[in-house]
Design an enzyme around this catalytic site. Structure first.
Site, short mmCIF file in Angstrom:
data_model
loop_
_atom_site.label_atom_id
_atom_site.label_comp_id
_atom_site.label_asym_id
_atom_site.label_seq_id
_atom_site.Cartn_x
_atom_site.Cartn_y
_atom_site.Cartn_z
N THR A 139 0.87 -1.21 0.00
CA THR A 139 0.00 0.00 0.00
C THR A 139 0.89 1.23 0.00
O THR A 139 1.96 1.16 0.56
CB THR A 139 -0.83 0.01 1.29
N VAL A 140 0.47 2.32 -0.59
CA VAL A 140 1.28 3.54 -0.44
C VAL A 140 0.51 4.57 0.35
O VAL A 140 -0.69 4.71 0.21
CB VAL A 140 1.74 4.17 -1.77
N MET B 272 1.48 2.70 6.25
CA MET B 272 0.97 1.63 5.37
C MET B 272 1.36 0.27 5.93
O MET B 272 2.12 0.16 6.89
CB MET B 272 1.49 1.83 3.96
N SER C 11 -4.03 1.80 -2.75
CA SER C 11 -3.47 0.48 -2.53
C SER C 11 -4.01 -0.58 -3.48
O SER C 11 -5.15 -0.50 -3.94
CB SER C 11 -3.77 0.04 -1.09
N ILE D 37 -4.13 7.70 0.90
CA ILE D 37 -3.61 6.33 0.81
C ILE D 37 -4.29 5.62 -0.35
O ILE D 37 -5.48 5.79 -0.60
CB ILE D 37 -3.80 5.58 2.15
#
Length: 541
Positions: free
Chosen positions: A357-358, A442, A375, A373
């Site tokens: 995930t970023v 994350m 992902s 976020i």
């Protein structure tokens, strides 16, 4: 604390007019470029996350979902966006059983919900942005078409996912080099993805959810037994929506989260439990501190697995789960001497009843703060590539269950339990309620644990933003029954935790990756941190 400049590491980053913190340097640079050209924090976040979907393809992309918290300067408000996708209209336990599906598999077409990131980007951009979406996508298009060098952590994650990629012919062709993950420094190009991004830049999100791009994704999924239709994707154009954020008072501040189906409510639960303890004098690396956090997390993740679901289809008792009295009773179950051998049923505190995930953040010169976020969920998501459009599809539906009657049982147009959660800290100031920190950590299921470790590191133990991110982490993995410990936790602390009754397992890779920006309004500065567990950085100007 003063930094030991003999030790490896990095200092917190300072700025005054704008700052971005992301998990890749090119994404941070992209965000700052947008700010310097007159875009706001939200514009910069969208441009950065689009780049991340190209240069950190194992973590995120347009085939995934997003959540956002945005605090417009001077409003005292936090805007929350749920950009998570829904199951196809034909997805029922009966339909899956008819196809001999007895359990959900992370690489199956049945765990691909309709990707909603692009819907979310467009809704945010049209509502609060200043720069056209097409302009914001230009850096990502350039990275896709011209290629970008593979960074160290990306290469490591890619190698770990190589077996998954080999399981899909299209993924193996496009994402492996001679059958192997690309090496550090390899310049990886994605021309098909570049064309898709160009279409979105020209025609908006509709180009993704209708027409040839959507048809390619549907054909890919149906060839693998999926129940998806082009109508499901067309409806996905309006999947993202604004929702009312949830919050809790903590240490003279307010911590904001997106509501369910995201797991942000469990951050609020953890903070509520931990807030009733005196700060351990032994410090943030002590067995006492870690033990309390482990035990609180075990109780909270127990509630997550029982209750977290799509509130539009089932009742999620947010009020009960975050009630101070309930959290006080959970705290009372925690002993400083030993780990709990047994826990009460979810939603209760009565022991007698027991039978991946970023993330990025941006603050602009006006003080607008964005916590974002995006992902694919697991590394490379489902591993299923829609080859003509270059879209790697997430596996967020792996959060569903087939157990009928369970709140998170798969159902038509239902959102699954989600792990990705942006965070925002607000505080009363001379001008009223103001954002003082967009932040996030994350790492799949780890995220509520990671966020609360970071928050307590900074606001309780006094570590600066970078030190609070750097601090070693652990996690009582709910699906494994062990406490996963990073290697930098002192051996004496690990030994003490083991003697207290915790089953310890050392991690091969560290937990997650965080970013944060502290807005010091008194000093007129921005203070940023970025996780060394990833390849990124914080930069300010």
């Amino acid at each position: 604390m003063k930094r030991d400049f003999h030790a490896p590491g990095r200092s917190a980053v300072y700025g005054s007019r704008g700052m971005a913190a992301t998990s890749m340097p090119i994404a941070t640079f992209t965000a700052l470029e947008v700010l310097q050209k007159g875009g706001n924090a939200l514009d910069a976040a969208i441009a950065a996350v689009a780049v991340l979907g190209v240069v950190e393809p194992q973590s995120t992309g347009i085939g995934g979902d997003c959540f956002c918290l945005y605090a417009p300067a001077g409003t005292g408000r936090v805007i929350a966006l749920n950009g998570s996708g829904r199951a196809p209209a034909a997805s029922t336990p009966e339909a899956l059983r008819a196809r001999q599906v007895s359990s959900l598999v992370n690489t199956s077409a049945h765990v691909v919900t309709i990707p909603t990131a692009v819907s979310g980007w467009e809704l945010l951009n049209k509502t609060y942005g200043r720069t056209e979406l097409g302009e914001l996508l230009r850096p990502a298009i350039r990275c896709a078409e011209e290629g970008w060098p593979v960074h160290a952590r990306v290469a490591s994650d890619w190698a770990s996912a190589a077996a998954k990629l080999r399981g899909n012919e299209a993924s193996a062709r496009r994402f492996l080099v001679d059958g192997q993950a690309p090496a550090i420094g390899h310049r990886f190009t994605q021309p098909e993805l570049g064309r898709t991004l160009r279409a979105i830049a020209t025609h908006g999100a509709r180009a993704f959810y209708e027409g040839e791009i959507a048809a390619d994704m549907v054909a890919t999924l149906r060839a693998l037994g999926g129940l998806h239709t082009e109508e499901d994707f067309a409806k996905g154009l309006r999947n993202a929506d604004f929702v009312e954020p949830i919050k809790t008072a903590w240490r003279g501040m307010e911590v904001y989260q997106c509501p369910p189906n995201g797991s942000g409510l469990h951050v609020l639960q953890l903070l509520g439990i931990l807030d009733g303890f005196e700060t351990p004098a032994q410090g943030p690396l002590s067995a006492e501190r870690y033990h309390r956090h482990i035990e609180a997390a075990r109780l909270v993740y127990r509630d997550r697995d029982a209750f977290l679901a799509d509130p539009s289809q089932v009742d999620v008792p947010v009020g009960m789960l975050t009630d101070r009295g309930y959290l006080d009773r959970l705290r009372a179950l925690i002993s400083d001497e030993r780990a709990m051998k047994a826990m009460p049923p979810a939603g209760t505190s009565d022991l007698a009843k027991h039978k991946d995930t970023v993330y990025l953040c941006v603050v602009d010169e006006e003080g607008n703060a964005c916590s974002f976020i995006n992902s694919l969920f697991e590394s490379f998501g489902s591993g299923i590539l829609a080859e003509k459009s270059g879209v790697m599809l997430h596996n967020r539906g792996y959060g569903f269950r087939l157990q009928e009657g369970h709140p998170n049982c798969i159902a038509p147009n239902k959102r699954p339990m989600h792990t990705i959660i942006p965070g925002m800290v607000m505080q009363d100031g001379p001008r009223g309620l103001e954002a003082i920190m967009p932040y996030g950590v994350m790492g799949g299921h780890f995220q509520p644990m990671g966020q609360t470790l970071f928050l307590t590191n900074h606001f309780e133990f006094g570590l600066d933003v970078q030190e609070a991110i750097d601090c070693p982490r652990l996690f009582p993995a709910p699906d494994k029954g062990v406490v996963e410990v990073e290697k930098r936790i002192p051996a004496s602390v690990v030994d003490r935790l083991s003697r207290m009754g915790h089953d310890i397992a050392l991690m091969e890779k560290p937990h997650g990756g965080g970013q944060a920006i502290f807005i010091d309004r008194k000093a007129g500065t921005l203070v940023g941190g970025s996780d060394p567990r990833k390849d990124g950085c914080a930069l300010g100007f």
